[in-house]
Design an enzyme around this catalytic site. Structure first.
Site, PDB file in Angstrom:
ATOM      1  N   HIS A  57      38.186  26.927  49.471  1.00 11.62           N
ATOM      2  CA  HIS A  57      38.755  28.220  49.076  1.00 11.62           C
ATOM      3  C   HIS A  57      38.256  29.399  49.908  1.00 11.62           C
ATOM      4  CE1 HIS A  57      40.511  25.945  45.902  1.00 11.62           C
ATOM      5  NE2 HIS A  57      39.350  25.703  45.344  1.00 11.62           N
ATOM      6  N   PRO A 107      36.715  40.459  39.299  1.00  4.81           N
ATOM      7  CA  PRO A 107      35.947  41.673  39.544  1.00  4.81           C
ATOM      8  C   PRO A 107      36.676  42.918  39.080  1.00  4.81           C
ATOM      9  CG  PRO A 107      36.729  40.698  41.597  1.00  4.81           C
ATOM     10  CD  PRO A 107      37.475  40.071  40.503  1.00  4.81           C
ATOM     11  N   GLU A 108      35.980  43.726  38.325  1.00  2.00           N
ATOM     12  CA  GLU A 108      36.460  45.059  37.962  1.00  2.00           C
ATOM     13  C   GLU A 108      35.656  46.044  38.809  1.00  2.00           C
ATOM     14  OE1 GLU A 108      36.874  45.631  33.710  1.00  2.00           O
ATOM     15  OE2 GLU A 108      36.840  43.482  33.379  1.00  2.00           O
TER      16      GLU A 108
END
Length: 276
Positions: free
Chosen positions: A93, A2-3
């Site tokens: 996860h 993610p940016e």
DNA sequence: CAAGTTACCTGACGGC
DNA sequence: TGCCGTCAGGTAACTT
């Protein structure tokens, strides 16, 4: 992964689910992320707290509690946060779960564990330059992110323009995808050394960084393999990629072949005809 | 100081 | 089928 756009999309997606809710339970996988998870502190400080708001700073998601303290999450490369029915099964996860008083659960999932979680007490959070953001540059949409600022900041350095705009001390939020995409739109080659850029170049670059980030947020972010928003929906800005991952394909502007070159260890994509 | 390199992790994919 | 190398949206701590 993610940016800035993806973190913003997740933040906006989480806000209506979390605002006003009370945290009733905290669970942790026991695994460390990039840094150790301060699980005992979270257990003590978050349980019974009401969530005041959810905001983004740089690539961090900040969950503000009514007490004034902050629960802060960085998603690293593969992190994601979403809202799930509390009764649903956790998946592989998943690392943190906050159980909420409406029966739902906020979960942080992170395959590679490059993310991090932090807790700031009310007094730490109030100090404007808390340790986390002490060295962070301006937000891309801030007025202080200006051509003058970049020109001046670049003056005593000489790295490539792509590495420069990906440096969080210079400006936050721009990662590998949006660096390549912004530079293509600004017609600047990513390998250009920053001391060769004119004020006009910097100004064009800022305009295009803002356009690309804004458009990507409107598209719900970019989903390459696994990005999902807080409601587990894909983004679709990847449909608008002009160069990222398109090496060997024709440039949409001039039909030259898009090139890939590794800059500072990161794959970079550009059109050598359009970008000078 | 700035700039270059390495390390942290898991999983997908291609070549043999 | 499996083993191996390479690569992936990030960033901080090293070394040079």
């Amino acid at each position: 992964m993610p940016e800035l756009p993806e973190v913003e999309v997740i933040t906006r997606g989480l806000r209506p689910h979390l605002k006003g809710k009370t945290i009733i339970s905290i669970w942790h996988s026991g695994k460390h992320l990039r840094t150790p998870v301060p699980y005992e502190i979270l257990r003590k400080k978050l349980r019974g707290e009401k969530i005041a708001d959810v905001t983004r700073r740089a690539k961090y998601i900040q969950i503000a509690l009514n007490s004034g303290s902050l629960f802060i999450v960085h998603l690293g490369m593969t992190g994601n946060m979403g809202i799930f029915p509390g009764s649903s099964r956790k998946t592989k996860h998943d690392h943190i779960e906050l159980g909420l008083d409406d029966g739902k659960a906020l979960r942080l999932n992170d395959v590679r564990r490059f993310g991090s979680v932090h807790f700031l007490s009310a007094s730490d959070a109030q100090q404007k330059e808390s340790t986390i953001f002490k060295t962070a540059g301006p937000e891309p949409f801030d007025d202080s992110f200006s051509a003058d600022y970049l020109y001046k900041t670049a003056s005593n350095r000489n790295i490539t323009v792509k590495q420069f705009i990906m440096t969080s001390q210079v400006v936050v939020g721009i990662g590998n995808i949006y660096a390549s995409e912004s530079l293509f739109r600004a017609r600047i080659r990513p390998t250009r050394k920053i001391n060769s850029l004119t004020k006009k170049n910097w100004s064009d670059l800022i305009d295009n960084i803002r356009k690309v980030l804004k458009h990507a947020i409107e598209c719900g972010g970019s989903t390459i393999s696994d990005f999902l928003n807080a409601n587990q929906e894909s983004g679709y800005f990847q449909m608008n990629f002009k160069v990222y991952g398109k090496n060997g394909e024709k440039c949409s502007c001039c039909s030259s072949i898009i090139k890939k070159e590794v800059i500072g260890g990161r794959a970079s994509f550009f059109c050598s005809n359009c970008q000078k």
